[in-house]
Design an enzyme around this catalytic site. Structure first.
Site, PDB file in Angstrom:
ATOM      1  N   LYS A 138       1.106   4.264  -3.015  1.00 47.53           N
ATOM      2  CA  LYS A 138       0.763   5.644  -2.931  1.00 47.53           C
ATOM      3  C   LYS A 138       2.057   6.305  -2.966  1.00 47.53           C
ATOM      4  O   LYS A 138       1.896   7.470  -3.726  1.00 47.53           O
ATOM      5  CB  LYS A 138       0.377   5.816  -1.518  1.00 47.53           C
ATOM      6  CG  LYS A 138      -0.977   5.125  -1.263  1.00 47.53           C
ATOM      7  CD  LYS A 138      -2.036   5.580  -2.212  1.00 47.53           C
ATOM      8  CE  LYS A 138      -3.574   5.012  -2.108  1.00 47.53           C
ATOM      9  NZ  LYS A 138      -4.460   5.638  -3.014  1.00 47.53           N
ATOM     10  N   TYR A 140       0.784  -1.177  -0.155  1.00 49.40           N
ATOM     11  CA  TYR A 140       0.176   0.182   0.209  1.00 49.40           C
ATOM     12  C   TYR A 140       0.952   1.243  -0.014  1.00 49.40           C
ATOM     13  O   TYR A 140       0.648   2.178  -0.803  1.00 49.40           O
ATOM     14  CB  TYR A 140      -0.909   0.000   1.225  1.00 49.40           C
ATOM     15  CG  TYR A 140      -1.881   1.173   1.142  1.00 49.40           C
ATOM     16  CD1 TYR A 140      -3.117   1.253   0.535  1.00 49.40           C
ATOM     17  CD2 TYR A 140      -1.538   2.416   1.933  1.00 49.40           C
ATOM     18  CE1 TYR A 140      -4.100   2.046   0.433  1.00 49.40           C
ATOM     19  CE2 TYR A 140      -2.392   3.339   2.048  1.00 49.40           C
ATOM     20  CZ  TYR A 140      -3.883   3.253   1.067  1.00 49.40           C
ATOM     21  OH  TYR A 140      -4.473   4.478   1.445  1.00 49.40           O
TER      22      TYR A 140
HETATM   23  N1  LIG Z   1      -9.848   6.928   4.300  1.00 48.14           N
HETATM   24  C1  LIG Z   1      -8.426   7.099   4.601  1.00 48.14           C
HETATM   25  O1  LIG Z   1      -8.133   7.209   5.684  1.00 48.14           O
HETATM   26  C2  LIG Z   1      -7.578   7.331   3.377  1.00 48.14           C
HETATM   27  C3  LIG Z   1      -6.312   7.992   3.666  1.00 48.14           C
HETATM   28  C4  LIG Z   1      -5.300   7.932   2.387  1.00 48.14           C
HETATM   29  C5  LIG Z   1      -5.528   7.801   1.438  1.00 48.14           C
HETATM   30  N2  LIG Z   1      -7.050   7.351   1.113  1.00 48.14           N
HETATM   31  C6  LIG Z   1      -7.271   7.146  -0.404  1.00 48.14           C
HETATM   32  O2  LIG Z   1      -8.355   7.609  -0.730  1.00 48.14           O
HETATM   33  C7  LIG Z   1      -8.923   6.929  -1.837  1.00 48.14           C
HETATM   34  C8  LIG Z   1     -10.269   6.663  -1.485  1.00 48.14           C
HETATM   35  O3  LIG Z   1     -10.306   5.931  -0.322  1.00 48.14           O
HETATM   36  P1  LIG Z   1     -11.720   5.950   0.653  1.00 48.14           P
HETATM   37  O4  LIG Z   1     -11.123   6.024   2.030  1.00 48.14           O
HETATM   38  O5  LIG Z   1     -12.675   6.969   0.371  1.00 48.14           O
HETATM   39  O6  LIG Z   1     -12.439   4.653   0.643  1.00 48.14           O
HETATM   40  P2  LIG Z   1     -13.553   4.010   0.038  1.00 48.14           P
HETATM   41  O7  LIG Z   1     -13.403   2.467   0.160  1.00 48.14           O
HETATM   42  O8  LIG Z   1     -14.764   4.645   0.677  1.00 48.14           O
HETATM   43  O9  LIG Z   1     -13.480   4.230  -1.412  1.00 48.14           O
HETATM   44  C9  LIG Z   1     -12.745   3.683  -2.411  1.00 48.14           C
HETATM   45  C10 LIG Z   1     -13.464   3.362  -3.508  1.00 48.14           C
HETATM   46  O10 LIG Z   1     -12.601   2.731  -4.484  1.00 48.14           O
HETATM   47  C11 LIG Z   1     -13.568   1.639  -4.850  1.00 48.14           C
HETATM   48  N3  LIG Z   1     -12.761   0.697  -5.710  1.00 48.14           N
HETATM   49  C12 LIG Z   1     -11.932  -0.489  -5.161  1.00 48.14           C
HETATM   50  N4  LIG Z   1     -11.455  -1.151  -6.074  1.00 48.14           N
HETATM   51  C13 LIG Z   1     -11.736  -0.463  -7.359  1.00 48.14           C
HETATM   52  C14 LIG Z   1     -11.287  -0.901  -8.680  1.00 48.14           C
HETATM   53  N5  LIG Z   1     -10.833  -1.895  -9.254  1.00 48.14           N
HETATM   54  N6  LIG Z   1     -11.882  -0.077  -9.482  1.00 48.14           N
HETATM   55  C15 LIG Z   1     -13.018   0.970  -9.151  1.00 48.14           C
HETATM   56  N7  LIG Z   1     -13.074   1.290  -7.930  1.00 48.14           N
HETATM   57  C16 LIG Z   1     -12.558   0.616  -6.973  1.00 48.14           C
HETATM   58  C17 LIG Z   1     -14.218   0.887  -3.925  1.00 48.14           C
HETATM   59  O11 LIG Z   1     -15.435   0.440  -4.092  1.00 48.14           O
HETATM   60  C18 LIG Z   1     -14.606   2.234  -2.938  1.00 48.14           C
HETATM   61  O12 LIG Z   1     -15.903   2.763  -3.725  1.00 48.14           O
HETATM   62  C19 LIG Z   1      -8.276   5.594  -2.166  1.00 48.14           C
HETATM   63  O13 LIG Z   1      -7.235   5.504  -2.984  1.00 48.14           O
HETATM   64  C20 LIG Z   1      -7.314   5.463  -0.577  1.00 48.14           C
HETATM   65  O14 LIG Z   1      -6.079   4.795  -0.588  1.00 48.14           O
HETATM   66  C21 LIG Z   1      -7.816   6.982   2.100  1.00 48.14           C
END
Ligand SMILES: NC(=O)c1ccc[n+]([C@@H]2O[C@H](COP(=O)([O-])OP(=O)(O)OC[C@H]3O[C@@H](n4cnc5c(N)ncnc54)[C@H](O)[C@@H]3O)[C@@H](O)[C@H]2O)c1
Length: 279
Positions: free
Chosen positions: A188, A184
């Site tokens: 990133k 992961y």
């Molecule tokens: N929530 C956190 O703390 C956090 C922190 C840093 C980065 N992020 C990043 O933010 C982004 C959004 O995450 P989030 O926290 O909103 O999570 P989330 O799970 O709510 O959203 C991620 C979305 O990506 C979709 N997804 C997964 N695999 C996929 C694929 N192969 N094709 C298309 N869609 C796909 C999922 O169905 C989900 O709806 C991600 O890239 C995550 O790594 C999140």
């Protein structure tokens, strides 16, 4: 003074926009869903959303449509890890709306909690194929379209017009790492490097490419599973602001970077983490 009614007269595209938690009925939404909602609230009238999960994608569509009936929404489910889908989604957006102006790549997954020696090749590939490769496949299709279209005027007539803006969602874990998350963290970091490289290559075209690095954000990704909630607790304690961020706080940073207010911001990794990486 602005000649435009909205900072977003163009077409917005959001991947990973299905993060609307079916259990909590939207009390926790994903970053992509929050970005789609923020574009609509900011007056963007053409928004295309995608996600691998058709049912949560439909929930996001319904929620945006209910609050913003004037918005034209295009929604189509598929995986960003598939080259053909990533390209055909953008082809369909262009068929429907004619162009792509603001592209936000949010689709992502967490890896299983393991050190490298215990991580299988399949797990490493799963995380990277969605997070990093999927981001590249999506942004490649978006950039292909952006270079071919006429720029839109800036909100400020003294600034250059904009042919497009891409914002990739990386993470604070692309800058610092944490235990048991090699695939992961690396996926990133790769998104940050990709965003900088594309920023260099597309500056001459009037396209800006930036990324946002969220800290711990209250989304279904971290709220749904008890073990994930427990694993992130120390990170929340370390961050000076000592709380989780809201997806809307990330969405605000994303919209700024998409808008012509960020006309001189290029190749930037904007950290939205309550100060986590500063300590
Ligand atoms: N929530 C956190 O703390 C956090 C922190 C840093 C980065 N992020 C990043 O933010 C982004 C959004 O995450 P989030 O926290 O909103 O999570 P989330 O799970 O709510 O959203 C991620 C979305 O990506 C979709 N997804 C997964 N695999 C996929 C694929 N192969 N094709 C298309 N869609 C796909 C999922 O169905 C989900 O709806 C991600 O890239 C995550 O790594 C999140």
């Amino acid at each position: 003074m602005s000649l435009l009614n909205s900072l977003f007269p163009g077409v917005a595209v959001v991947t990973g926009a299905g993060g609307t938690d079916p259990l909590t009925q939207e009390s926790s939404v994903g970053i992509g869903a929050a970005v789609a909602r923020a574009f609509a609230a900011a007056g963007c009238e053409k928004i295309a959303i995608t996600d691998v999960n058709p049912s949560t994608l439909e929930q996001t569509r319904q929620s945006v449509a209910a609050d913003h009936p004037k918005v034209q929404l295009f929604s189509h489910a598929g995986s960003v890890a598939e080259d053909r889908f990533a390209q055909s989604f953008i082809d369909q957006v262009v068929k429907k709306f004619g162009r792509v102006d603001y592209a936000v790549n949010c689709a992502g997954v967490l890896g299983l909690p393991m050190r490298s020696a215990e991580t299988s090749l399949e797990e490493f590939d799963r995380v990277n194929n969605i997070n990093y490769r999927g981001c590249w496949l999506s942004s490649r299709a978006q950039l292909k379209q952006m270079v071919s279209q006429k720029p839109l005027p800036s909100h400020d007539p003294n600034r250059p017009p904009q042919r497009g803006a891409v914002v990739n969602i990386a993470s604070q874990l692309g800058i610092v790492s944490r235990p048991n998350a090699p695939a992961y963290c690396a996926s990133k970091s790769a998104i940050i490097g990709l965003s900088r490289a594309d920023a260099i290559d597309y500056s001459a075209d009037g396209i800006r490419v930036n990324c946002v690095c969220p800290g711990v954000i209250e989304t279904p990704l971290v709220m749904e599973k008890k073990e994930v909630r427990e694993a992130i607790t120390p990170a929340v304690e370390i961050a000076p602001m000592k709380r989780m961020g809201k997806p809307e706080e990330v969405a605000d940073a994303v919209l700024f970077l998409c808008s012509t207010q960020a006309s001189f911001v290029q190749g930037h990794a904007m950290v939205v983490d309550g100060g986590y990486i500063t300590v």
